[in-house]
Enzyme design. Structure first.
Site, PDB file in Angstrom:
ATOM      1  N   GLY A   6     -20.677   6.892   3.477  1.00 10.23           N
ATOM      2  CA  GLY A   6     -19.637   7.213   2.513  1.00 10.23           C
ATOM      3  C   GLY A   6     -20.123   6.899   1.115  1.00 10.23           C
ATOM      4  O   GLY A   6     -20.235   5.733   0.741  1.00 10.23           O
ATOM      5  N   ILE A   7     -20.435   7.915   0.336  1.00 10.73           N
ATOM      6  CA  ILE A   7     -21.010   7.687  -0.998  1.00 10.73           C
ATOM      7  C   ILE A   7     -20.126   8.309  -2.076  1.00 10.73           C
ATOM      8  O   ILE A   7     -20.593   8.992  -2.981  1.00 10.73           O
ATOM      9  CB  ILE A   7     -22.457   8.216  -1.082  1.00 10.73           C
ATOM     10  N   GLY A   8     -18.838   8.034  -1.948  1.00 11.72           N
ATOM     11  CA  GLY A   8     -17.897   8.456  -2.985  1.00 11.72           C
ATOM     12  C   GLY A   8     -17.988   7.521  -4.168  1.00 11.72           C
ATOM     13  O   GLY A   8     -19.062   7.003  -4.494  1.00 11.72           O
ATOM     14  N   ASN A   9     -16.875   7.276  -4.799  1.00 14.72           N
ATOM     15  CA  ASN A   9     -16.859   6.479  -6.021  1.00 14.72           C
ATOM     16  C   ASN A   9     -17.472   5.098  -5.836  1.00 14.72           C
ATOM     17  O   ASN A   9     -18.384   4.691  -6.552  1.00 14.72           O
ATOM     18  CB  ASN A   9     -15.411   6.350  -6.510  1.00 14.72           C
ATOM     19  N   VAL A  10     -16.976   4.353  -4.837  1.00  8.02           N
ATOM     20  CA  VAL A  10     -17.494   3.009  -4.583  1.00  8.02           C
ATOM     21  C   VAL A  10     -18.889   3.069  -3.975  1.00  8.02           C
ATOM     22  O   VAL A  10     -19.802   2.343  -4.382  1.00  8.02           O
ATOM     23  CB  VAL A  10     -16.548   2.220  -3.655  1.00  8.02           C
ATOM     24  N   GLY A  11     -19.064   3.952  -3.000  1.00 11.70           N
ATOM     25  CA  GLY A  11     -20.346   4.043  -2.308  1.00 11.70           C
ATOM     26  C   GLY A  11     -21.503   4.351  -3.232  1.00 11.70           C
ATOM     27  O   GLY A  11     -22.588   3.767  -3.105  1.00 11.70           O
ATOM     28  N   LYS A  32       0.852  -1.194   0.000  1.00 15.14           N
ATOM     29  CA  LYS A  32       0.000   0.000   0.000  1.00 15.14           C
ATOM     30  C   LYS A  32       0.882   1.237   0.000  1.00 15.14           C
ATOM     31  O   LYS A  32       1.963   1.254   0.611  1.00 15.14           O
ATOM     32  CB  LYS A  32      -0.900   0.030   1.243  1.00 15.14           C
TER      33      LYS A  32
END
Length: 362
Positions: free
Chosen positions: A188-193, A88
């Site tokens: 959390g509703i970013g790209n994946v969310g 990472k």
């Protein structure tokens, strides 16, 4: 895995405690780059892991994040059956203000100097454009735009894996994996969310959403007919599933005490603040935890397919295996009366140990 790295530990103590192979500190005053690359294990193959850019409070916090995330990548690749190790990268800084082409290209040169031992991809705070900058300096990067021969953004596959993990968990708890009528909190509703919300709403689940970005919250709520919820009300909400899709450590002794959820299954890495204690608390309370590094492996699978030259059809097939893999972890957990986290670790560790035997035979 240690729950928290003590500030009294030396860096080498922390490497030993987590079982890491190597740490690389990247510093370039000309571009403002300050980064850490953690390589945990390369038994199964080169260490692959995304690069996160975040405004860490301290360098010690960034180091701990790199150590925990990279170890999780080792287990993610192992339990998913991929020939990859775990690594990472974390860049210290605000991705909205500090990120530049030259900073990302400088970071790419540090990766190049590792000669293939570490391969990166996008993560929180980075995107396909950033990977394109890194590609200008090294070939050891995945998730680059499809227009230049890459697999593109892996987020849809990450969301698909989480969706399948939720369905497998719902099957265990409620006897059917149909999500219609189930209430799911997505934090959390970013790209994946956002991709996850779309999948859940397509199956007519009731979706409650929370995010610190009010503009994104309003947009996703309107687009998918989801219901916004205040962050401080998440853990007292009466819902079937809690899906953390942002930063880790939201599942801890304080939040577990408040929870009414039947299931925890989301895309966030390191959801348990203390893996041992929190997984035991969830087991005692009867809350089913779908191990994060298992169900969020779709993105890693997409990157692996890019590296090996597989097409999207194979990526979809491998991602679909997450459903059965989740069921296997749950089965082992019930049979051995152990937490799902420990069950998943055992499966991953066995594959690493078995492959190590093969590699030592010639």
């Amino acid at each position: 895995m240690p729950a928290n790295s003590s500030s009294d530990f030396s860096i080498l103590d922390q490497l030993s405690a987590y079982g890491h192979k190597k740490l690389v500190f990247c510093n370039d005053p000309d571009t403002g780059l300050k980064a850490i690359i953690a390589i945990h294990d390369t038994t199964l193959g080169p260490a692959l892991g995304g690069t996160r850019m975040w405004s860490y409070s301290t360098e010690a916090e960034a180091l701990e994040d790199a150590l925990r995330l990279s170890r999780g990548m080792t287990y993610k690749a192992a339990i998913t059956g991929l020939n990859l190790g775990g690594g990472k990268g974390v860049i210290i800084g605000d991705s909205r203000k500090d990120k530049t082409e030259t900073l990302m290209r400088s970071y790419g040169r540090f990766i190049k100097n590792l000669n293939g031992e570490f391969i990166t991809a996008e993560e929180m705070g980075t995107n396909t454009r950033d990977m394109e900058y890194i590609r200008m300096e090294t070939n050891y990067v995945t998730g680059v735009p499809e227009s230049i021969g890459g697999a593109g953004n892996p987020a849809p596959f990450t969301a698909q894996g989480v969706y399948l993990g939720i369905k497998a968990s719902v099957k265990e708890v409620f006897g059917t994996d149909m999500l219609a009528g189930r209430t799911i909190v997505v934090q959390g509703i970013g790209n994946v969310g956002e991709h996850l919300v779309a999948l859940l709403r397509k199956e007519n689940a009731e979706v409650l959403i929370s995010d610190i970005n009010q503009e994104q919250l309003t947009y996703v709520a309107r687009k998918y007919k989801a219901k916004p919820i205040d962050a401080d009300k998440i853990f007292t909400t009466d819902a079937d599933v809690y899906a953390p899709c942002a930063m880790g450590a939201t599942v801890n002794n304080k939040t577990i005490e408040k929870m009414k959820f039947a299931i925890i299954a989301g895309s966030a890495n390191n959801q348990l603040k203390d893996e041992v204690l929190d997984s035991e608390l969830l087991l005692k309370k009867g809350i089913l935890f779908a191990p994060d590094y298992l169900i969020n492996a779709g993105g890693l699978i997409s990157c692996y397919s890019e590296l090996t030259g597989f097409g999207k059809k194979r990526t979809v097939q491998l991602t679909e295996n997450i459903y059965d893999a989740t069921r296997s972890v749950i089965k082992l957990s019930k049979t051995e009366n152990i937490s799902t986290n420990i069950a998943a670790n055992r499966i991953a560790e066995k594959r690493i140990a078995d492959v190590k035997k093969i590699k030592s035979s010639y």
